[in-house]
Design a protein around this motif. Structure first.
Motif, PDB file in Angstrom:
ATOM      1  N   VAL A   1       0.823  -1.151  -0.156  1.00  0.00           N
ATOM      2  CA  VAL A   1      -0.035  -0.055  -0.004  1.00  0.00           C
ATOM      3  C   VAL A   1       0.822   1.094  -0.128  1.00  0.00           C
ATOM      4  O   VAL A   1       0.711   2.233  -0.783  1.00  0.00           O
ATOM      5  N   ALA A   2       1.912   1.244   0.698  1.00  0.00           N
ATOM      6  CA  ALA A   2       2.747   2.583   0.848  1.00  0.00           C
ATOM      7  C   ALA A   2       3.413   2.553  -0.387  1.00  0.00           C
ATOM      8  O   ALA A   2       3.721   3.712  -0.718  1.00  0.00           O
ATOM      9  N   ALA A   3       3.699   1.592  -1.518  1.00  0.00           N
ATOM     10  CA  ALA A   3       4.374   1.572  -2.424  1.00  0.00           C
ATOM     11  C   ALA A   3       3.398   2.020  -3.580  1.00  0.00           C
ATOM     12  O   ALA A   3       3.591   2.620  -4.697  1.00  0.00           O
ATOM     13  N   GLY A   4       2.054   2.147  -3.380  1.00  0.00           N
ATOM     14  CA  GLY A   4       0.958   2.447  -4.367  1.00  0.00           C
ATOM     15  C   GLY A   4       0.385   1.317  -4.999  1.00  0.00           C
ATOM     16  O   GLY A   4      -0.372   1.291  -5.971  1.00  0.00           O
ATOM     17  N   VAL A   5       0.599   0.196  -4.401  1.00  0.00           N
ATOM     18  CA  VAL A   5       0.280  -1.149  -5.136  1.00  0.00           C
ATOM     19  C   VAL A   5      -1.388  -1.157  -4.658  1.00  0.00           C
ATOM     20  O   VAL A   5      -1.814  -1.083  -3.615  1.00  0.00           O
ATOM     21  N   THR A   6      -2.419  -1.351  -5.521  1.00  0.00           N
ATOM     22  CA  THR A   6      -3.935  -1.274  -5.364  1.00  0.00           C
ATOM     23  C   THR A   6      -4.510  -2.593  -5.804  1.00  0.00           C
ATOM     24  O   THR A   6      -5.701  -2.566  -5.502  1.00  0.00           O
ATOM     25  N   ARG A   7      -3.794  -3.433  -6.359  1.00  0.00           N
ATOM     26  CA  ARG A   7      -4.572  -4.757  -6.715  1.00  0.00           C
ATOM     27  C   ARG A   7      -4.148  -5.967  -5.943  1.00  0.00           C
ATOM     28  O   ARG A   7      -2.816  -6.292  -5.890  1.00  0.00           O
ATOM     29  N   PHE A   8      -4.942  -6.811  -5.285  1.00  0.00           N
ATOM     30  CA  PHE A   8      -4.353  -7.864  -4.477  1.00  0.00           C
ATOM     31  C   PHE A   8      -5.254  -9.283  -4.788  1.00  0.00           C
ATOM     32  O   PHE A   8      -6.332  -9.132  -5.289  1.00  0.00           O
ATOM     33  N   THR A   9      -4.460 -10.308  -4.636  1.00  0.00           N
ATOM     34  CA  THR A   9      -5.275 -11.553  -4.825  1.00  0.00           C
ATOM     35  C   THR A   9      -5.859 -12.252  -3.411  1.00  0.00           C
ATOM     36  O   THR A   9      -4.912 -12.095  -2.658  1.00  0.00           O
ATOM     37  N   THR A  10      -6.805 -12.752  -3.236  1.00  0.00           N
ATOM     38  CA  THR A  10      -7.320 -13.468  -2.058  1.00  0.00           C
ATOM     39  C   THR A  10      -7.886 -14.661  -2.241  1.00  0.00           C
ATOM     40  O   THR A  10      -8.392 -15.094  -3.493  1.00  0.00           O
TER      41      THR A  10
ATOM     42  N   ALA B   1      -5.818  -2.103   3.616  1.00  0.00           N
ATOM     43  CA  ALA B   1      -5.813  -1.804   2.106  1.00  0.00           C
ATOM     44  C   ALA B   1      -7.328  -1.129   1.677  1.00  0.00           C
ATOM     45  O   ALA B   1      -7.682  -1.902   0.850  1.00  0.00           O
ATOM     46  N   PRO B   2      -7.742  -0.506   2.457  1.00  0.00           N
ATOM     47  CA  PRO B   2      -9.145  -0.057   2.130  1.00  0.00           C
ATOM     48  C   PRO B   2      -9.415   0.619   1.026  1.00  0.00           C
ATOM     49  O   PRO B   2      -8.496   1.306   0.507  1.00  0.00           O
ATOM     50  N   GLY B   3     -10.515  -0.019   0.189  1.00  0.00           N
ATOM     51  CA  GLY B   3     -10.627   0.516  -1.198  1.00  0.00           C
ATOM     52  C   GLY B   3      -9.737  -0.143  -2.416  1.00  0.00           C
ATOM     53  O   GLY B   3      -9.916   0.085  -3.565  1.00  0.00           O
ATOM     54  N   ALA B   4      -9.106  -1.120  -1.876  1.00  0.00           N
ATOM     55  CA  ALA B   4      -8.247  -1.956  -2.978  1.00  0.00           C
ATOM     56  C   ALA B   4      -8.899  -2.861  -3.760  1.00  0.00           C
ATOM     57  O   ALA B   4     -10.244  -3.302  -3.526  1.00  0.00           O
ATOM     58  N   ALA B   5      -8.450  -3.279  -4.962  1.00  0.00           N
ATOM     59  CA  ALA B   5      -9.185  -3.938  -5.825  1.00  0.00           C
ATOM     60  C   ALA B   5      -8.702  -5.366  -5.507  1.00  0.00           C
ATOM     61  O   ALA B   5      -7.572  -5.757  -5.380  1.00  0.00           O
ATOM     62  N   VAL B   6      -9.675  -6.378  -5.348  1.00  0.00           N
ATOM     63  CA  VAL B   6      -9.419  -7.748  -5.034  1.00  0.00           C
ATOM     64  C   VAL B   6     -10.016  -8.681  -6.069  1.00  0.00           C
ATOM     65  O   VAL B   6     -11.074  -8.474  -6.472  1.00  0.00           O
ATOM     66  N   THR B   7      -9.022  -9.663  -6.428  1.00  0.00           N
ATOM     67  CA  THR B   7      -9.370 -10.724  -7.167  1.00  0.00           C
ATOM     68  C   THR B   7      -9.389 -12.085  -6.403  1.00  0.00           C
ATOM     69  O   THR B   7      -8.412 -12.257  -5.484  1.00  0.00           O
ATOM     70  N   VAL B   8     -10.372 -12.802  -6.515  1.00  0.00           N
ATOM     71  CA  VAL B   8     -10.345 -13.956  -5.889  1.00  0.00           C
ATOM     72  C   VAL B   8     -10.226 -15.203  -6.518  1.00  0.00           C
ATOM     73  O   VAL B   8     -10.499 -15.484  -7.687  1.00  0.00           O
TER      74      VAL B   8
END
Length: 392
Positions: A116-125, A138-145
């Motif tokens: 998040v501090a680096a500016g990454v906004t996409r995460f897999t879960t 990471a509130p508001g981040a884009a999430v891929t399941v």
């Protein structure tokens, strides 16, 4: 807490987390990995030709060498991350945070904070606990399941370690949406070195089912990695054949597509150069011991999952060859590369001769130990010019 998009300064430890240039001694050392960057460029062009509408997110774990990352950054490649070390390496290479995705569904809170501090906004879960972690950090981040899919046909299947069935994926998307995350993606991985194009069709079918069950707009589909390269164990499908299978299964569903090529971009660029240490007979079989083994970069020979093409410079192709057991140099009894595969080497092979592993640019230097048996990490030598090599 820093919000999504806040910029992070690369820490000093990040500079130590990427491989350094080898010393002059390492350039001639054995073993070593010789890497040809123009081959990486060509492989990327081939991938883009096959998948022109797919965002390629390079699987950094395949080969994180700084010059590989810098080359791919210049070509506009995105990055698939699995750790803070890979994050730092990509930042140093010039890959923009908006083009990074954190693909590892197993992560610490400190990992998410660093991203998040680096500016990454996409995460897999792929779990409720991880969704809750992302919602906090990471509130508001884009999430891929990530979905669990049938990975039959792959050399190294995931054995159930990652992913969930469509019903659970749909529930996780709804949970992420309710927690204020952007629940916009589904993804899967067909297994490494996947030789069955229909594996991608099965993954897409599972994703469509999960999207229907979720009742939410799914704007992104991650096709994973697994794109195969040629080794000694038979033919592999062309990338265009996999692309045709993907296109056929998608039909009229057109989400933003992401893929995570790793092996497909760097394997053919690398030749692992080794030296024969000992040739002997044991229990009626010919054993050849090399100065490289499973702990110096050949981890994918475990279970003989990957059988590399081998070349012996200085030995004519017509020279008599015979079957061998091929082993590494360490005192570990598991350090045997090939006991069952039909590996044949020149009968006049002797200590000091060279054996080269072709297609070894992926998952070798990044797998090598840092000092088992006192042996140094596998050095990488960037070739000064394109060095076309003929197959054995």
């Amino acid at each position: 807490m820093e919000g999504v998009g806040a910029q992070r300064t690369v820490p000093a430890h990040g500079r130590a987390s990427v491989p350094a240039h080898p010393s002059p001694d390492q350039v001639k050392a054995s073993p070593r990995l010789e890497l040809d960057l123009p081959t990486v460029r060509d492989a990327f062009a081939t991938f883009r030709d096959a998948f022109p509408s797919v965002e390629p997110a390079y699987a950094v774990k395949a080969n994180p060498h700084p010059e590989v990352l810098a080359l791919l950054a210049g070509l506009g490649v995105s990055a698939d991350l699995a750790s803070v070390g890979e994050l730092d390496a990509c930042l140093l290479a010039g890959i923009e945070p908006r083009r990074m995705t954190w693909g590892n569904p197993v992560k610490k809170a400190s990992d998410v904070r660093a991203a998040v501090a680096a500016g990454v906004t996409r995460f897999t879960t792929d779990s409720a606990a991880d969704v809750d972690l992302l919602a906090r950090e990471a509130p508001g981040a884009a999430v891929t399941v990530r979905l669990a899919v049938d990975d039959d046909g792959s050399a190294t299947p995931f054995a159930g370690k990652f992913g969930v069935p469509p019903e659970e994926a749909a529930a996780l998307l709804r949970r992420a949406d309710a927690a204020g995350l952007r629940a916009h993606g589904l993804g899967f991985h067909p297994g490494s070195q996947q030789t069955d194009p229909s594996s991608w069709r099965r993954g897409i079918a599972s994703a469509r089912r999960a999207a229907d069950l979720a009742g939410l707009p799914v704007g992104e589909l991650n096709l994973g990695g697994g794109f195969p390269t040629r080794h000694a164990a038979g033919p592999v499908p062309a990338l265009r054949d996999i692309a045709a299978a993907v296109d056929a299964e998608l039909g009229d569903w057109r989400p933003h597509l992401v893929a995570e090529p790793g092996r497909a971009l760097v394997a053919d660029a690398g030749v692992l150069v080794a030296e024969v240490v000992l040739v002997t007979e044991r229990a009626g079989r010919r054993w050849v011991y090399l100065d490289v083994g499973r702990y110096q970069g050949l981890a994918e020979t475990e279970g003989e999952m990957i059988v590399y093409r081998l070349r012996c410079p200085g030995h004519a192709g017509s020279a008599p060859r015979g079957p061998v057991v091929l082993a590494g140099p360490t005192c570990d009894g598991d350090d045997v590369l090939y006991r069952h595969a039909d590996v044949r080497l020149p009968l006049d092979l002797a200590p000091g001769d060279v054996v080269e592993f072709l297609g070894a640019g992926a998952y070798t230097s990044s797998y090598a130990s840092v000092g088992f048996n006192g042996l140094p990490p596998l050095p990488t030598v960037i070739l000064p010019t394109s060095d076309p090599r003929e197959d054995p």
